[in-house]
Design a protein around this motif. Structure first.
Motif, PDB file in Angstrom:
ATOM      1  N   ILE A   4       0.863  -1.181   0.000  1.00  0.00           N
ATOM      2  CA  ILE A   4       0.000   0.000   0.000  1.00  0.00           C
ATOM      3  C   ILE A   4       0.897   1.227   0.000  1.00  0.00           C
ATOM      4  N   THR A   5       0.565   2.201  -0.861  1.00  0.00           N
ATOM      5  CA  THR A   5       1.329   3.448  -0.899  1.00  0.00           C
ATOM      6  C   THR A   5       0.385   4.605  -0.618  1.00  0.00           C
ATOM      7  N   VAL A   6       0.750   5.433   0.337  1.00  0.00           N
ATOM      8  CA  VAL A   6      -0.042   6.621   0.647  1.00  0.00           C
ATOM      9  C   VAL A   6       0.906   7.804   0.804  1.00  0.00           C
ATOM     10  N   SER A   7       0.351   8.985   0.633  1.00  0.00           N
ATOM     11  CA  SER A   7       1.136  10.206   0.807  1.00  0.00           C
ATOM     12  C   SER A   7       1.186  10.573   2.278  1.00  0.00           C
ATOM     13  N   GLU A   8       2.284  11.171   2.683  1.00  0.00           N
ATOM     14  CA  GLU A   8       2.405  11.617   4.065  1.00  0.00           C
ATOM     15  C   GLU A   8       1.277  12.597   4.383  1.00  0.00           C
ATOM     16  N   GLY A   9       0.637  12.384   5.519  1.00  0.00           N
ATOM     17  CA  GLY A   9      -0.485  13.222   5.917  1.00  0.00           C
ATOM     18  C   GLY A   9      -1.835  12.674   5.505  1.00  0.00           C
ATOM     19  N   LEU A  60       3.737  -1.029   3.885  1.00  0.00           N
ATOM     20  CA  LEU A  60       3.266   0.338   3.715  1.00  0.00           C
ATOM     21  C   LEU A  60       4.407   1.240   3.257  1.00  0.00           C
ATOM     22  N   HIS A  61       4.174   1.923   2.133  1.00  0.00           N
ATOM     23  CA  HIS A  61       5.129   2.895   1.607  1.00  0.00           C
ATOM     24  C   HIS A  61       4.537   4.286   1.768  1.00  0.00           C
ATOM     25  N   ILE A  62       5.354   5.256   2.136  1.00  0.00           N
ATOM     26  CA  ILE A  62       4.890   6.618   2.338  1.00  0.00           C
ATOM     27  C   ILE A  62       5.549   7.532   1.311  1.00  0.00           C
ATOM     28  N   LEU A  63       4.751   8.274   0.580  1.00  0.00           N
ATOM     29  CA  LEU A  63       5.269   9.263  -0.376  1.00  0.00           C
ATOM     30  C   LEU A  63       5.433  10.609   0.321  1.00  0.00           C
TER      31      LEU A  63
END
Lengths: 112, 115
Positions: A11-16, A108-111
């Motif tokens: 899963i990749t989501v943006s920080e915040g 989990l990956h954070i952009l």
């Protein structure tokens, strides 16, 4: 037999942004459910657990999970992710013999 | 409190060789677990000790794996002879007394590569 399914490998989501990691379990009785987090090169750390009572469980690091018996789910949520949340997350169920069975994990990956 | 200690952190061996891993649980924890975590999978329980007795070793490949917990404190896990499919991270965990109200505390694991 008891089992845990985590449908999302990555899963990749943006920080915040908000986060929801899915977990489905197979268990005949009232399950004991857990979420663990594993940072690279480290062991697993317990985030939260559900045994009974309130179906919304609060954990450490701002995480929460909701037990939904009708959907056999125990999804993990966080309203706003931080870069330090990048890790692998494991859902687990404890069976009748007090053995903890882990899912395969969601990375989990954070952009930025 | 000090956490669960494991050594070594990394080990590379050739197939058919032997290897041993060591675990020192949190002081006072009666229950000790060894898990195998293959890449891309969740941890799988190999063996569980309560003090120095084995509670569950149903998933331990006993033809090649052995474990002991002498004096109910430290534990060693041995593989002899190793196979390629034994490449994994071996995690040790301990809990105060086992059971639902006694959370697991994990060590950082030993990453084994068998070539």
């Amino acid at each position: 037999a008891q089992s845990v399914t985590q449908p999302d490998i990555h899963i990749t989501v943006s920080e915040g942004a908000s986060l929801e990691l899915r977990c489905n379990y197979s268990y005949g009785a009232t399950p004991y459910l857990f979420w663990y987090v594993q940072s690279p090169g480290q062991g697993l750390q317990l985030l939260l657990k559900y045994f009974s009572g309130d179906t919304l469980v609060q954990g450490i690091k701002g995480f929460e999970a909701e037990f939904k018996r009708s959907q056999s789910s125990f999804n993990l949520r966080k309203p706003s992710v931080h870069w330090s949340d990048a890790a692998e997350y494991f859902c687990a169920v404890e069976n009748r013999d007090d053995k903890i069975i882990f899912g395969k994990g969601t990375r989990l990956h954070i952009l930025p | 409190e000090a956490g669960v200690a494991q050594s070594p952190r990394y080990k590379i061996i050739e197939k058919r060789q032997s290897v041993a891993f060591w675990c020192n649980p949190i002081s006072g924890h009666a229950t000790l677990y060894w898990y195998q975590q293959i890449l891309g999978q969740g941890p799988k329980l190999l063996i569980q000790f309560q003090n120095n007795g084995v509670v569950d070793d149903s998933q331990l490949p006993k033809d090649r794996f052995s474990a002991e917990r002498l004096k109910g404190v430290d534990s060693t896990l041995k593989i002899q002879p190793a196979k390629l499919e034994d490449s994994a991270v071996y995690l040790c965990a301990s809990s105060f007394q086992g059971g639902k109200n006694s959370p697991l505390h994990f060590g950082n694991g030993t990453r084994l590569t068998v070539t």
